[in-house]
Design a protein around this motif. Structure first.
Motif, PDB file in Angstrom:
ATOM      1  N   VAL A   5      35.190  43.719  27.551  1.00 42.61           N
ATOM      2  CA  VAL A   5      34.965  44.444  28.817  1.00 42.61           C
ATOM      3  C   VAL A   5      36.245  44.459  29.655  1.00 42.61           C
ATOM      4  O   VAL A   5      36.607  45.488  30.254  1.00 42.61           O
ATOM      5  CB  VAL A   5      33.797  43.783  29.603  1.00 42.61           C
ATOM      6  N   ILE A   6      36.946  43.326  29.689  1.00 39.25           N
ATOM      7  CA  ILE A   6      38.205  43.276  30.459  1.00 39.25           C
ATOM      8  C   ILE A   6      39.214  44.267  29.887  1.00 39.25           C
ATOM      9  O   ILE A   6      39.882  45.003  30.627  1.00 39.25           O
ATOM     10  CB  ILE A   6      38.781  41.833  30.424  1.00 39.25           C
ATOM     11  N   THR A   7      39.306  44.310  28.572  1.00 34.65           N
ATOM     12  CA  THR A   7      40.265  45.224  27.921  1.00 34.65           C
ATOM     13  C   THR A   7      39.952  46.677  28.258  1.00 34.65           C
ATOM     14  O   THR A   7      40.853  47.478  28.560  1.00 34.65           O
ATOM     15  CB  THR A   7      40.223  45.012  26.394  1.00 34.65           C
ATOM     16  N   PRO A  65      49.425  39.652  34.927  1.00 36.04           N
ATOM     17  CA  PRO A  65      48.966  39.737  33.527  1.00 36.04           C
ATOM     18  C   PRO A  65      49.213  38.433  32.777  1.00 36.04           C
ATOM     19  O   PRO A  65      48.375  38.010  31.974  1.00 36.04           O
ATOM     20  CB  PRO A  65      49.814  40.872  32.947  1.00 36.04           C
ATOM     21  N   LYS A  66      50.349  37.783  33.019  1.00 35.91           N
ATOM     22  CA  LYS A  66      50.637  36.534  32.312  1.00 35.91           C
ATOM     23  C   LYS A  66      49.663  35.431  32.701  1.00 35.91           C
ATOM     24  O   LYS A  66      49.221  34.640  31.871  1.00 35.91           O
ATOM     25  CB  LYS A  66      52.076  36.081  32.612  1.00 35.91           C
ATOM     26  N   ARG A  67      49.305  35.389  33.990  1.00 36.94           N
ATOM     27  CA  ARG A  67      48.377  34.356  34.444  1.00 36.94           C
ATOM     28  C   ARG A  67      46.989  34.573  33.839  1.00 36.94           C
ATOM     29  O   ARG A  67      46.319  33.610  33.457  1.00 36.94           O
ATOM     30  CB  ARG A  67      48.298  34.383  35.974  1.00 36.94           C
ATOM     31  N   LEU A  68      46.562  35.837  33.724  1.00 38.25           N
ATOM     32  CA  LEU A  68      45.260  36.111  33.107  1.00 38.25           C
ATOM     33  C   LEU A  68      45.262  35.670  31.640  1.00 38.25           C
ATOM     34  O   LEU A  68      44.296  35.074  31.153  1.00 38.25           O
ATOM     35  CB  LEU A  68      44.925  37.601  33.201  1.00 38.25           C
ATOM     36  N   LEU A  69      46.370  35.957  30.953  1.00 35.68           N
ATOM     37  CA  LEU A  69      46.478  35.525  29.553  1.00 35.68           C
ATOM     38  C   LEU A  69      46.353  34.016  29.434  1.00 35.68           C
ATOM     39  O   LEU A  69      45.620  33.493  28.582  1.00 35.68           O
ATOM     40  CB  LEU A  69      47.848  35.930  28.988  1.00 35.68           C
ATOM     41  N   LEU A 125      33.739  32.191  33.282  1.00 38.69           N
ATOM     42  CA  LEU A 125      34.089  33.097  34.394  1.00 38.69           C
ATOM     43  C   LEU A 125      34.799  32.326  35.510  1.00 38.69           C
ATOM     44  O   LEU A 125      35.744  32.843  36.125  1.00 38.69           O
ATOM     45  CB  LEU A 125      32.824  33.763  34.930  1.00 38.69           C
ATOM     46  N   LEU A 126      34.347  31.095  35.769  1.00 34.95           N
ATOM     47  CA  LEU A 126      35.014  30.287  36.796  1.00 34.95           C
ATOM     48  C   LEU A 126      36.465  29.988  36.405  1.00 34.95           C
ATOM     49  O   LEU A 126      37.370  30.010  37.248  1.00 34.95           O
ATOM     50  CB  LEU A 126      34.255  28.975  37.001  1.00 34.95           C
ATOM     51  N   LEU A 127      36.660  29.728  35.099  1.00 34.57           N
ATOM     52  CA  LEU A 127      38.019  29.430  34.637  1.00 34.57           C
ATOM     53  C   LEU A 127      38.910  30.671  34.650  1.00 34.57           C
ATOM     54  O   LEU A 127      40.137  30.565  34.747  1.00 34.57           O
ATOM     55  CB  LEU A 127      37.966  28.843  33.224  1.00 34.57           C
ATOM     56  N   LEU A 128      38.294  31.853  34.544  1.00 32.52           N
ATOM     57  CA  LEU A 128      39.083  33.099  34.515  1.00 32.52           C
ATOM     58  C   LEU A 128      39.315  33.675  35.904  1.00 32.52           C
ATOM     59  O   LEU A 128      40.150  34.560  36.082  1.00 32.52           O
ATOM     60  CB  LEU A 128      38.374  34.154  33.652  1.00 32.52           C
ATOM     61  N   ARG A 129      38.572  33.172  36.892  1.00 31.84           N
ATOM     62  CA  ARG A 129      38.622  33.758  38.229  1.00 31.84           C
ATOM     63  C   ARG A 129      39.994  33.531  38.883  1.00 31.84           C
ATOM     64  O   ARG A 129      40.702  32.585  38.551  1.00 31.84           O
ATOM     65  CB  ARG A 129      37.529  33.131  39.097  1.00 31.84           C
ATOM     66  N   SER A 130      40.323  34.433  39.772  1.00 33.55           N
ATOM     67  CA  SER A 130      41.537  34.311  40.593  1.00 33.55           C
ATOM     68  C   SER A 130      42.823  34.371  39.793  1.00 33.55           C
ATOM     69  O   SER A 130      43.763  33.620  40.037  1.00 33.55           O
ATOM     70  CB  SER A 130      41.523  32.999  41.410  1.00 33.55           C
ATOM     71  N   SER A 135      49.651  45.255  36.482  1.00 31.97           N
ATOM     72  CA  SER A 135      48.686  44.510  37.291  1.00 31.97           C
ATOM     73  C   SER A 135      47.348  44.423  36.567  1.00 31.97           C
ATOM     74  O   SER A 135      46.974  45.334  35.811  1.00 31.97           O
ATOM     75  CB  SER A 135      48.506  45.201  38.646  1.00 31.97           C
ATOM     76  N   VAL A 136      46.632  43.314  36.763  1.00 38.07           N
ATOM     77  CA  VAL A 136      45.285  43.174  36.188  1.00 38.07           C
ATOM     78  C   VAL A 136      44.265  43.020  37.316  1.00 38.07           C
ATOM     79  O   VAL A 136      43.260  42.328  37.174  1.00 38.07           O
ATOM     80  CB  VAL A 136      45.227  41.973  35.218  1.00 38.07           C
ATOM     81  N   ALA A 137      44.520  43.676  38.420  1.00 36.38           N
ATOM     82  CA  ALA A 137      43.623  43.569  39.579  1.00 36.38           C
ATOM     83  C   ALA A 137      42.213  44.039  39.223  1.00 36.38           C
ATOM     84  O   ALA A 137      41.215  43.449  39.665  1.00 36.38           O
ATOM     85  CB  ALA A 137      44.173  44.388  40.743  1.00 36.38           C
ATOM     86  N   ASN A 138      42.099  45.101  38.391  1.00 33.55           N
ATOM     87  CA  ASN A 138      40.766  45.589  37.995  1.00 33.55           C
ATOM     88  C   ASN A 138      39.989  44.521  37.230  1.00 33.55           C
ATOM     89  O   ASN A 138      38.783  44.352  37.411  1.00 33.55           O
ATOM     90  CB  ASN A 138      40.898  46.838  37.118  1.00 33.55           C
ATOM     91  N   ALA A 139      40.713  43.805  36.347  1.00 33.94           N
ATOM     92  CA  ALA A 139      40.049  42.753  35.570  1.00 33.94           C
ATOM     93  C   ALA A 139      39.578  41.631  36.486  1.00 33.94           C
ATOM     94  O   ALA A 139      38.486  41.074  36.299  1.00 33.94           O
ATOM     95  CB  ALA A 139      41.012  42.205  34.517  1.00 33.94           C
ATOM     96  N   ASP A 140      40.386  41.288  37.475  1.00 36.34           N
ATOM     97  CA  ASP A 140      40.005  40.228  38.403  1.00 36.34           C
ATOM     98  C   ASP A 140      38.756  40.618  39.192  1.00 36.34           C
ATOM     99  O   ASP A 140      37.851  39.797  39.403  1.00 36.34           O
ATOM    100  CB  ASP A 140      41.178  39.940  39.350  1.00 36.34           C
ATOM    101  N   ASP A 141      38.694  41.890  39.610  1.00 41.85           N
ATOM    102  CA  ASP A 141      37.502  42.373  40.318  1.00 41.85           C
ATOM    103  C   ASP A 141      36.269  42.286  39.416  1.00 41.85           C
ATOM    104  O   ASP A 141      35.173  41.919  39.864  1.00 41.85           O
ATOM    105  CB  ASP A 141      37.713  43.826  40.763  1.00 41.85           C
ATOM    106  N   LEU A 142      36.457  42.656  38.145  1.00 42.84           N
ATOM    107  CA  LEU A 142      35.337  42.620  37.205  1.00 42.84           C
ATOM    108  C   LEU A 142      34.816  41.189  37.031  1.00 42.84           C
ATOM    109  O   LEU A 142      33.593  40.954  37.045  1.00 42.84           O
ATOM    110  CB  LEU A 142      35.801  43.172  35.842  1.00 42.84           C
ATOM    111  N   ILE A 143      35.721  40.232  36.888  1.00 45.57           N
ATOM    112  CA  ILE A 143      35.320  38.822  36.707  1.00 45.57           C
ATOM    113  C   ILE A 143      34.568  38.330  37.948  1.00 45.57           C
ATOM    114  O   ILE A 143      33.538  37.659  37.851  1.00 45.57           O
ATOM    115  CB  ILE A 143      36.568  37.958  36.429  1.00 45.57           C
ATOM    116  N   THR A 144      35.066  38.684  39.120  1.00 43.63           N
ATOM    117  CA  THR A 144      34.396  38.273  40.365  1.00 43.63           C
ATOM    118  C   THR A 144      32.982  38.858  40.441  1.00 43.63           C
ATOM    119  O   THR A 144      32.025  38.179  40.823  1.00 43.63           O
ATOM    120  CB  THR A 144      35.223  38.732  41.581  1.00 43.63           C
ATOM    121  N   THR A 145      32.849  40.132  40.043  1.00 46.32           N
ATOM    122  CA  THR A 145      31.529  40.781  40.068  1.00 46.32           C
ATOM    123  C   THR A 145      30.565  40.100  39.104  1.00 46.32           C
ATOM    124  O   THR A 145      29.404  39.831  39.443  1.00 46.32           O
ATOM    125  CB  THR A 145      31.678  42.273  39.690  1.00 46.32           C
ATOM    126  N   LYS A 146      31.041  39.827  37.897  1.00 43.89           N
ATOM    127  CA  LYS A 146      30.172  39.186  36.899  1.00 43.89           C
ATOM    128  C   LYS A 146      29.760  37.784  37.339  1.00 43.89           C
ATOM    129  O   LYS A 146      28.619  37.362  37.105  1.00 43.89           O
ATOM    130  CB  LYS A 146      30.878  39.143  35.536  1.00 43.89           C
TER     131      LYS A 146
END
Length: 475
Positions: free
Chosen positions: A166-168, A133-137, A123-128, A255-266
């Protein structure tokens, strides 16, 4: 309870359930026939029968007639039944050092999973990732690869899979309903696969190959030597993998803003790191330092088992956690494969096979390395990568002295190439999990996977030509 009715024609149902038994009978008859037959010229009777056992195990591994661990056990008893060697000698091969190194690594990976430390790191590596979308990938691929440096790739894939799922769903992609959902799963799988060859901890195939090298009476390969030799391959294939994924598939999300919010919450739900997580992180670092600095002096397995003892002394894990999270069957498979390799070498069967069937077709050491790496890459798409190592390394070790190359090169070549299967679910557990997500089919991945096979082979050849001589590894 839901009952599923098989509607296929009766002959098809019977054939699908019973076809293995005629094959078993044929295999048994073949073993009996060759047991009675005289050996070919130049091969001892024990060597001939050991070769027959190897071919029987090859059939069982390739066609999955038995589970891989059961074939591993069969490879220990078959030489005894065929009169190749006494039971005491055959079973002693199972207790080799690499088997215990693999056991320690699997237990350490189970501890990382149970404690939640691996999830926290992911989760730390996926945060921010921001909204990109390319950066999340890239972060998913990098996190999977980096974690596979210290854990077996199948454990990393098993840990990452629910996060990716869950992100998908958070991004509202449904199975087969969007290209970006497919990309997320492939980034996870390819990251695990590529990162898994970087160290000896990414899976069991490298310790298995090194174990065969040791049992053949050769000097071992240390933790640092392995990583130094394959690092260029890891860097090139990682970069190529990211470019291939982002060029072949459309990024159909802005945008993957929803995924970023989810990672922060987890990550917030994980809370502060527990004392056991901190201690475990310290142990992992200590183990890597130990394998690097004192692996030769004390043995890789000694350090590995010492780490396991410390895990229990400080109550980081309990035995029931290991019962649930360690793949005990694969350890049986590795023990059997190492034993079979040793039997082939000790009876001279491997050398005879190479001299009569292989050497006449080989013109140079480079041709051998090129062919072994290419065959390993292609076979690992259709076979378990451990089975590829179990099949090719004993043959390669027998060939190496006759063509005048260091046997270590066989291990570097086969064990790294055998880890790079990008297309089919049977090749690696990471691909099997990615397929199970239901976001892509085999036809969606064939072309980019073949391209990655080609790039990986070229990267390995370039590394062997340009990088290995700098490390003193010369072909």
């Amino acid at each position: 309870m839901k009952v599923k009715i098989d509607t296929r024609p009766l002959p098809v149902v019977i054939a699908s359930r019973w076809w293995r038994f005629p094959v078993y009978l044929l295999l048994g008859y073949g073993l009996y026939h060759f047991y009675q037959s005289p050996p070919p010229e130049g091969l001892s009777l024990e060597g001939f029968r050991a070769l027959v056992v190897f071919l029987a195990c090859l059939v069982l591994w390739v066609f999955h007639l038995l589970p891989l661990p059961i074939t591993g056990l069969f490879s220990l008893i078959a030489p005894v039944l065929m009169g190749v060697m006494p039971a005491k000698q055959a079973f002693s091969f199972f207790g080799s050092e690499p088997v215990f190194f693999i056991l320690g690594v699997f237990i350490l990976a189970a501890a990382l999973l149970k404690s939640g430390l691996s999830t926290r790191i992911a989760l730390l590596l996926l945060r921010s990732a921001g909204h990109s979308p390319k950066r999340l990938l890239l972060q998913i691929m990098a996190a999977s690869a980096l974690l596979s440096f210290v854990m077996s790739e199948h454990a990393v894939a098993a840990m990452m899979f629910p996060l990716i799922l869950v992100i998908t769903r958070t991004l509202q992609f449904i199975p087969y309903g969007g290209s970006y959902g497919r990309l997320l799963f492939l980034a996870m799988a390819w990251g695990c696969i590529i990162g898994g060859i970087a160290t000896m901890l990414g899976g069991g195939r490298v310790p298995l190959a090194v174990g065969m090298l040791q049992e053949a009476g050769q000097e071992t390969i240390t933790f640092l030597q392995w990583t130094s030799a394959v690092l260029p391959v890891v860097l090139i294939t990682f970069l190529a993998g990211y470019l291939v994924l982002t060029r072949f598939y459309t990024i159909d999300v802005d945008s993957v803003a929803n995924a970023d919010d989810l990672i922060t919450t987890k990550l917030r739900e994980c809370g502060r790191p527990l004392l056991e997580e901190k201690f475990l992180a310290l142990l992992v670092v200590g183990a890597i330092v130990g394998w690097t600095l004192w692996g030769n002096r004390f043995g890789m397995a000694t350090i590995s088992i010492l780490v396991v003892v410390l895990l229990f002394m400080f109550r980081v894990v309990e035995w029931k956690d290991l019962e649930e999270n360690v793949d005990w069957g694969i350890i049986l498979m590795y023990g059997g494969a190492i034993g079979l390799s040793t039997i082939l070498n000790s009876t001279g069967a491997g050398l005879w096979l190479v001299k009569t069937q292989v050497l006449p077709h080989l013109g140079s050491p480079w041709l051998l390395v090129s062919l072994l790496s290419l065959v390993s890459l292609l076979l690992t798409e259709a076979l378990s990568n451990s089975a590829v190592v179990a099949i090719l390394v004993p043959l390669g070790l027998s060939i190496a002295p006759t063509v005048g190359i260091d046997p270590k090169i066989i291990v570097y070549t086969v064990a790294s190439a055998a880890g790079l299967g990008y297309a089919l679910p049977i090749s690696t557990p990471a691909m099997a999990l990615a397929f199970s997500g239901g976001y892509f089919r085999i036809k969606d991945i064939v072309l980019p996977a073949l391209l990655m096979d080609l790039i990986s082979w070229l990267a390995l050849m370039a590394t062997a030509r340009l990088w290995w001589p700098l490390l003193g590894i010369r072909i």
